[in-house]
Design an enzyme around this catalytic site. Structure first.
Site, PDB file in Angstrom:
ATOM      1  N   SER A  27       0.705  -1.285   0.055  1.00  0.00           N
ATOM      2  CA  SER A  27       0.027   0.213   0.055  1.00  0.00           C
ATOM      3  C   SER A  27       0.877   1.155   0.075  1.00  0.00           C
ATOM      4  CB  SER A  27      -0.748   0.031   1.224  1.00  0.00           C
ATOM      5  OG  SER A  27      -1.537  -0.886   1.429  1.00  0.00           O
ATOM      6  N   HIS A  58      -5.118   0.859  -4.313  1.00  0.00           N
ATOM      7  CA  HIS A  58      -4.427  -0.134  -4.623  1.00  0.00           C
ATOM      8  C   HIS A  58      -4.546  -0.214  -6.009  1.00  0.00           C
ATOM      9  CE1 HIS A  58      -4.433  -2.287  -0.419  1.00  0.00           C
ATOM     10  NE2 HIS A  58      -4.222  -1.127  -0.171  1.00  0.00           N
ATOM     11  N   HIS A  80      -5.868  -9.119  -1.015  1.00  0.00           N
ATOM     12  CA  HIS A  80      -5.958  -9.482   0.232  1.00  0.00           C
ATOM     13  C   HIS A  80      -7.001 -10.551   0.652  1.00  0.00           C
ATOM     14  CE1 HIS A  80      -3.747  -5.684  -0.004  1.00  0.00           C
ATOM     15  NE2 HIS A  80      -3.139  -6.114   0.960  1.00  0.00           N
ATOM     16  N   TYR A  82      -8.704 -10.316   3.252  1.00  0.00           N
ATOM     17  CA  TYR A  82     -10.113  -9.661   3.551  1.00  0.00           C
ATOM     18  C   TYR A  82     -11.060  -9.474   2.543  1.00  0.00           C
ATOM     19  CZ  TYR A  82      -7.232  -5.417   2.671  1.00  0.00           C
ATOM     20  OH  TYR A  82      -6.591  -4.399   2.162  1.00  0.00           O
ATOM     21  N   GLU A  83     -10.506  -9.136   1.425  1.00  0.00           N
ATOM     22  CA  GLU A  83     -11.331  -8.825   0.072  1.00  0.00           C
ATOM     23  C   GLU A  83     -12.390  -9.831  -0.204  1.00  0.00           C
ATOM     24  OE1 GLU A  83      -9.663  -6.560  -3.188  1.00  0.00           O
ATOM     25  OE2 GLU A  83      -7.628  -7.151  -1.620  1.00  0.00           O
ATOM     26  N   ALA A 110       2.935  -2.473   3.992  1.00  0.00           N
ATOM     27  CA  ALA A 110       2.805  -1.270   5.005  1.00  0.00           C
ATOM     28  C   ALA A 110       2.339  -1.954   6.337  1.00  0.00           C
ATOM     29  CB  ALA A 110       1.653  -0.231   4.743  1.00  0.00           C
ATOM     30  N   MET A 208      -1.590  -7.341   7.005  1.00  0.00           N
ATOM     31  CA  MET A 208      -2.488  -8.131   6.489  1.00  0.00           C
ATOM     32  C   MET A 208      -2.282  -8.852   5.126  1.00  0.00           C
ATOM     33  SD  MET A 208      -5.515  -5.444   7.011  1.00  0.00           S
ATOM     34  CE  MET A 208      -5.827  -4.263   8.372  1.00  0.00           C
ATOM     35  N   SER A 209      -1.165  -8.866   4.967  1.00  0.00           N
ATOM     36  CA  SER A 209      -0.374  -9.678   3.842  1.00  0.00           C
ATOM     37  C   SER A 209       0.816 -10.280   4.099  1.00  0.00           C
ATOM     38  CB  SER A 209      -0.148  -8.559   2.810  1.00  0.00           C
ATOM     39  OG  SER A 209       0.883  -7.753   3.269  1.00  0.00           O
ATOM     40  N   ASN A 232       2.509   3.180  10.685  1.00  0.00           N
ATOM     41  CA  ASN A 232       1.924   3.818  12.023  1.00  0.00           C
ATOM     42  C   ASN A 232       2.252   2.786  13.182  1.00  0.00           C
ATOM     43  OD1 ASN A 232      -0.122   1.813  10.436  1.00  0.00           O
ATOM     44  ND2 ASN A 232      -0.720   1.619  12.665  1.00  0.00           N
ATOM     45  N   HIS A 244      -6.855   4.302   7.154  1.00  0.00           N
ATOM     46  CA  HIS A 244      -6.274   3.710   5.859  1.00  0.00           C
ATOM     47  C   HIS A 244      -5.513   5.073   5.349  1.00  0.00           C
ATOM     48  CE1 HIS A 244      -5.528   1.520   2.618  1.00  0.00           C
ATOM     49  NE2 HIS A 244      -6.122   2.465   1.636  1.00  0.00           N
TER      50      HIS A 244
HETATM   51  N1  HPA Z   1      -2.512  -3.127  11.650  1.00  0.00           N
HETATM   52  C1  HPA Z   1      -2.621  -3.938  10.465  1.00  0.00           C
HETATM   53  N2  HPA Z   1      -2.223  -3.820   9.328  1.00  0.00           N
HETATM   54  C2  HPA Z   1      -1.525  -2.482   9.014  1.00  0.00           C
HETATM   55  C3  HPA Z   1      -1.411  -1.567  10.042  1.00  0.00           C
HETATM   56  C4  HPA Z   1      -1.678  -1.880  11.415  1.00  0.00           C
HETATM   57  O1  HPA Z   1      -1.707  -1.145  12.326  1.00  0.00           O
HETATM   58  N3  HPA Z   1      -0.823  -0.503   9.543  1.00  0.00           N
HETATM   59  C5  HPA Z   1      -0.568  -0.991   8.080  1.00  0.00           C
HETATM   60  N4  HPA Z   1      -1.117  -1.964   7.945  1.00  0.00           N
END
Ligand code: HPA
Length: 272
Positions: A27, A58, A80, A82-83, A110, A208-209, A232, A244
């Site tokens: 991302s 994306h 992903h 989750y999609e 990310a 998440m990947s 983050n 996001h």
């Molecule tokens: N958690 C999960 N996935 C992420 C995060 C997070 O804090 N930041 C970027 N992708």
């Protein structure tokens, strides 16, 4: 397997380009693809049977071409779990890039930072991962043509490739953290209690990947390396709610550093 071969055939009708290294851009990290001298650009949507991403921000395309002198295939955007795709769908692109001839796989993402003293914008070399909170992509009949039933995972991330990334970071004067990446399904971000659990389990970053792609690629015998951009601090460590938007912004801000490191490392990897 039939779908992989069908996608492969469709790509081969367009180009006979053979990549050495496959890159998956996470991302907000897609910028690197602009540095590739393209031999062919293929939108995921043009490939019959290919899973297409639905997340805003994306992009979804393969760029095949030269990053400096290295023949690469770049995935600008991934799909992903989750999609709503199956894990077999999620790892199809990585398997396809392996079938195109790529022997090395450079995964990026990310991620939320968990490690002590981590800061937004930090880069983390992935030394190992925890993938057991999400379904294993190898569940189901084993594809013997790809790899064995019970593949070893004691060294998923290639030591020589990790060393290249360390030396590139040093050369470019980029601080590089190292650690364990833990994959969760998403799409909700974690609760503070979940992040405390992740930390207790030895995770340094969460996302998440990536881990399942690494499992599928290792199954195929590809050599793998991975880099997380800490966009983050994870929930409960961060004082503000996660979004996001924040993740994308951090990707843009650290984009130049990230791009310089990946570019430098990919060139050096030709030697190892
Ligand atoms: N958690 C999960 N996935 C992420 C995060 C997070 O804090 N930041 C970027 N992708």
């Amino acid at each position: 397997m039939e779908r992989i071969m069908k996608c492969l055939e469709q790509i081969r009708q367009r180009t006979d380009f053979v990549p050495e290294t496959a890159l998956v851009l996470g991302s907000g990290l897609g910028e690197l693809a602009d540095l590739v001298e393209p031999a062919a650009v293929i939108e995921y949507g043009e490939l019959n049977g290919f899973p297409v991403s639905t997340v805003p921000g994306h992009r979804g395309r393969f760029v095949l071409g030269y990053l400096e002198a290295t023949p690469v295939v770049v995935m600008q955007g991934r799909v992903h779990y989750y999609e709503g795709y199956t894990m077999q769908d999620v790892v199809l692109p990585v398997r396809l890039m392996g079938q195109l001839g790529a022997k090395k796989l450079f995964l990026t993402n990310a991620a939320g930072g968990i490690q002590e003293e981590m800061q937004c914008g930090d880069l983390m070399l992935i030394r190992d991962h925890i993938s057991c909170f999400v379904p294993n992509p190898l569940i189901g009949p084993n594809r013997n043509a790809l790899g064995e039933r019970f593949p070893d995972m004691s060294q998923v991330y290639d030591p020589a490739l990790m060393q290249v990334i360390r030396s590139s970071a040093e050369e470019l004067d980029i601080d590089l953290r190292e650690g364990v990446y833990l994959q969760l399904t998403g799409p909700s971000y974690e609760t503070p209690a979940e992040i405390r659990m992740c930390r207790m389990l030895g995770a340094d970053a969460v996302g998440m990947s990536t881990a399942v792609e690494a499992v599928a690629a290792r199954h195929m015998g590809m050599r793998i390396c991975g880099l997380s951009l800490i966009t983050n601090l994870a929930a409960g460590i961060s004082e503000t709610p996660l979004s996001h938007e924040e993740v994308k912004q951090a990707g843009q801000q650290a984009g130049a550093k990230f791009t310089a490191l990946v570019r430098n490392a990919v060139s050096k990897m030709r030697e190892v």
